[in-house]
Design a protein around this motif. Structure first.
Motif, short mmCIF file in Angstrom:
data_model
loop_
_atom_site.label_atom_id
_atom_site.label_comp_id
_atom_site.label_asym_id
_atom_site.label_seq_id
_atom_site.Cartn_x
_atom_site.Cartn_y
_atom_site.Cartn_z
N ARG A 122 0.67 -1.27 0.06
CA ARG A 122 0.02 -0.09 0.02
C ARG A 122 0.76 1.33 -0.14
N MET A 123 2.05 1.33 0.80
CA MET A 123 2.33 2.72 1.00
C MET A 123 3.70 2.87 -0.20
N ALA A 159 10.80 -0.52 -6.18
CA ALA A 159 11.60 -1.75 -5.74
C ALA A 159 10.86 -2.18 -4.01
N ALA A 160 10.64 -1.04 -3.48
CA ALA A 160 10.07 -1.60 -2.25
C ALA A 160 8.54 -2.28 -2.50
N GLY A 161 7.74 -1.82 -3.36
CA GLY A 161 6.47 -2.54 -3.71
C GLY A 161 6.80 -3.85 -4.20
N ARG A 162 7.58 -4.14 -5.13
CA ARG A 162 8.12 -5.39 -5.60
C ARG A 162 8.63 -6.45 -4.51
N ALA A 163 9.49 -5.78 -3.61
CA ALA A 163 9.85 -6.69 -2.34
C ALA A 163 8.67 -7.20 -1.84
N ALA A 164 7.80 -6.14 -1.40
CA ALA A 164 6.41 -6.53 -0.41
C ALA A 164 5.91 -7.51 -1.18
N THR A 165 5.66 -7.48 -2.70
CA THR A 165 4.96 -8.63 -3.41
C THR A 165 5.59 -9.64 -3.21
#
Length: 172
Positions: A122-123, A159-165
């Motif tokens: 989300r963030m 990159a943060a979003g992909r890592a969370a995914t």
């Protein structure tokens, strides 16, 4: 609206402009190599961010939520590319403000549900949309410095979003 100079810039992988396409008014505007590099950097960061958002869209069971995320992905690409117009007014088109707004988290509000997003996604999703929305205004200041900074932050948010995914096992 003026056409972005990126649509006609020669790129090894670009097929945006055919050889016989007529020159646009913006062809007369000379861009220095530093500006050109920043424009390419912004476009590349936007394309990567949009690809991640499309992956979020692709896993939505609700078509309306998927469509809201797809609109956000298209908005990210446009805001980081066609809307960054050197010599332009630096304004984000109204439909892009809507596409990059709260709907990315809320989805289609008439459904009474929210999109299927992991908490860690989300963030970064909000950050990606906000950073893309800020990119057109760079033409009003120091375009190379500001756009390069926003592109770097856009890459970090993506990159943060992909890592969370990946961490949640929802990559698909």
């Amino acid at each position: 609206m003026t056409t972005s100079p990126l649509s006609w810039l020669p790129l090894p992988s670009s097929t945006d402009r055919a050889e016989d396409e007529p020159a646009s008014e913006s062809d007369d505007q000379a861009l220095d190599p530093v500006q050109l590099a920043a424009l390419h950097r912004g476009r590349d960061a936007g394309e990567a961010a949009a690809a991640w958002v499309r992956s979020l869209s692709g896993r939505q069971e609700n078509e309306d939520h998927a469509l809201a995320l797809e609109h956000a992905a298209a908005g990210i690409e446009r805001a980081s590319h066609q809307e960054v117009i050197p010599g332009g007014e630096g304004q984000l088109a109204e439909e892009l403000r809507y596409a990059l707004g709260a709907d990315v988290l809320l989805g289609a509000t008439h459904t009474g549900t929210v999109p299927d997003l992991a908490a860690g996604e989300r963030m970064p999703l909000v950050a990606v949309c906000a950073l893309a929305a800020a990119m057109p205004s760079c033409v009003l200041g120091d375009l190379p410095r500001e756009l390069t900074l926003l592109a770097a932050e856009l890459d970090a948010a993506t990159a943060a979003g992909r890592a969370a995914t990946t961490a949640t096992g929802l990559a698909g």
